[in-house]
Design an enzyme around this catalytic site. Structure first.
Site, PDB file in Angstrom:
ATOM      1  CG  HIS A   1      12.909   0.135  36.386  1.00  0.00           C
ATOM      2  ND1 HIS A   1      12.881  -1.215  36.655  1.00  0.00           N
ATOM      3  CD2 HIS A   1      14.176   0.426  36.019  1.00  0.00           C
ATOM      4  CE1 HIS A   1      14.098  -1.719  36.448  1.00  0.00           C
ATOM      5  NE2 HIS A   1      14.898  -0.737  36.070  1.00  0.00           N
TER       6      HIS A   1
ATOM      7  CG  ASP B   1       9.631  -0.759  38.999  1.00  0.00           C
ATOM      8  OD1 ASP B   1       9.152  -1.746  38.398  1.00  0.00           O
ATOM      9  OD2 ASP B   1      10.852  -0.552  39.110  1.00  0.00           O
TER      10      ASP B   1
HETATM   11  C1  3MF Z   1      20.801  -4.264  34.148  1.00  0.00           C
HETATM   12  C2  3MF Z   1      20.664  -3.452  35.358  1.00  0.00           C
HETATM   13  C3  3MF Z   1      19.362  -2.742  35.537  1.00  0.00           C
HETATM   14  C4  3MF Z   1      19.502  -1.374  36.189  1.00  0.00           C
HETATM   15  C5  3MF Z   1      18.160  -0.801  36.526  1.00  0.00           C
HETATM   16  C6  3MF Z   1      18.246   0.574  37.120  1.00  0.00           C
HETATM   17  C7  3MF Z   1      17.363  -4.005  35.702  1.00  0.00           C
HETATM   18  O1  3MF Z   1      21.950  -4.985  34.104  1.00  0.00           O
HETATM   19  O2  3MF Z   1      21.547  -3.428  36.184  1.00  0.00           O
HETATM   20  O3  3MF Z   1      18.532  -3.560  36.320  1.00  0.00           O
HETATM   21  O4  3MF Z   1      20.246  -1.440  37.349  1.00  0.00           O
HETATM   22  O5  3MF Z   1      17.408  -0.747  35.378  1.00  0.00           O
HETATM   23  O6  3MF Z   1      18.360   1.518  36.151  1.00  0.00           O
END
Ligand code: 3MF
Ligand code: MG
Length: 344
Positions: free
Chosen positions: A49, A52
């Site tokens: 992210h 992150d």
């Molecule tokens: C939610 C997700 C997310 C996305 C991530 C990447 C937190 O169901 O799957 O995981 O995969 O944000 O964009």
């Protein structure tokens, strides 16, 4: 030619175990410590992210953001790791309570666009050209809250803004039908790909297919993958598993339905997934009951299950499969596959 696979996960896949009904149950692990886990667990790619990579990015100017992202790039290099993608995290800020790109508030929409541009800067600094869009709050709790036609126009406008901002990036939309919303506007692979064709440069818009998200939409994940592969648009995957229609569980890959997992690996392997640089991405959660010392097994186990399934896929007697298809004896084919999964 049968490929070798490279695996990735995101730092959020090592987590403290909080859920909507209870607090954290495990200590936080620092980002630097998480990076040290990757190689040991058999992983080469880091999914990010934007925050992150650059926490508190909302408080920083564009230059400072890039500077900090470049430091993370150095950390990755030291560990021998590659950034797979960057995803703008648009679902936590108070401004995006009602969505980012599809919010009814023009200031929120502008914030979402600006933040997406900063994510693209971070991706460039981390040396990846892949942006993932999980459109978390781009939907509604009640039908009357937003206009579904306008919502699609706004999603196109936002994606066009990103494509215009950088001529290098590719965008992988990660469809999901629900959670946190009652209904999301881009619930399936078909929706995501059709949205791509409305943008100014559809050649740079594809998908990230998550197993659980397809299942939550009542669809078969391997067929969703086949659909995207037919269009050359399967930019990445989020493999995991899901036990029926409930909250998004993010279980270890193959842990609920081995045959469903086998068929995902089969279609990926058959069409040389990974040979164009794609990672086998995981999006898995440790069970809340797991103690901290063993709260990475969901990652190594998913990888192991994937690789064992690659062996099963490659040792399947395809001649026998073809013969049974030619005979239209699908009952026998059914048994043949189940026996193969049972090692018989
Ligand atoms: C939610 C997700 C997310 C996305 C991530 C990447 C937190 O169901 O799957 O995981 O995969 O944000 O964009
Ligand atoms: Mg995901």
């Amino acid at each position: 030619m049968a490929g070798k696979y490279r695996f990735s996960f995101g730092p959020w896949n090592v987590h403290e175990g909080a859920d909507p009904f209870g607090p954290t149950v495990r200590r936080s692990v620092s980002f630097a410590k998480k990076l040290k886990m990757y190689k040991k667990l058999g992983f080469d790619g880091v999914q990010f992210h934007d925050d992150d990579a650059v926490p508190n990015m909302n408080k920083l100017g564009p230059r400072e953001i890039v500077k900090q992202a470049k430091e993370v790039r150095r950390m990755l290099k030291d560990e021998g790791l590659t950034a797979e993608f960057v995803a703008p995290r648009l679902w936590e800020d108070p401004r995006t309570i009602d969505g980012g790109y599809t919010s009814n508030d023009p200031e929120a929409r502008q914030y979402a666009k600006d933040r997406s541009r900063r994510s693209i800067d971070i991706a460039a600094a981390l040396d990846t050209d892949l942006i993932v869009l999980w459109l978390a709050r781009e939907g509604t709790y009640i039908r009357e809250a937003k206009d579904s036609k306008v919502a699609v126009d706004r999603l196109v406008e936002a994606i066009n803004d990103m494509l215009a901002y950088s001529g290098n990036i590719k965008i992988a939309i990660e469809p999901k039908p629900n959670e946190p919303m009652d209904h999301a506007y881009i619930p399936t692979t078909g929706h995501a790909m059709a949205l791509g064709y409305l943008t100014t440069d559809h050649k740079r818009v594809g998908v990230n297919i998550e197993t659980a998200h397809a299942i939550l939409a009542g669809l078969d994940p391997s067929d969703e993958m086949g659909f995207a592969l037919a269009y050359g648009k399967l930019y990445t995957v989020h493999l995991n598993d899901q036990n029926g229609l409930k909250f998004d569980e993010d279980k270890s890959f193959g842990s609920v339905n081995l045959r469903r997992a086998f068929n995902q690996v089969r279609i990926l392997d058959k069409y040389n997934y990974g040979t164009r640089g794609e990672f086998v991405g995981l999006d898995v959660k440790a069970m809340r009951t797991q103690k901290i010392e063993t709260a990475t097994k969901h990652l190594s186990n998913s990888r192991e299950i994937f690789l064992n399934l690659v062996d099963l896929v490659r040792s399947l007697d395809e001649g026998r499969v073809e013969q049974l298809i030619a005979d239209r004896d699908y009952e026998e084919l059914d048994l043949f596959i189940v026996n193969h999964l049972m090692g018989r």
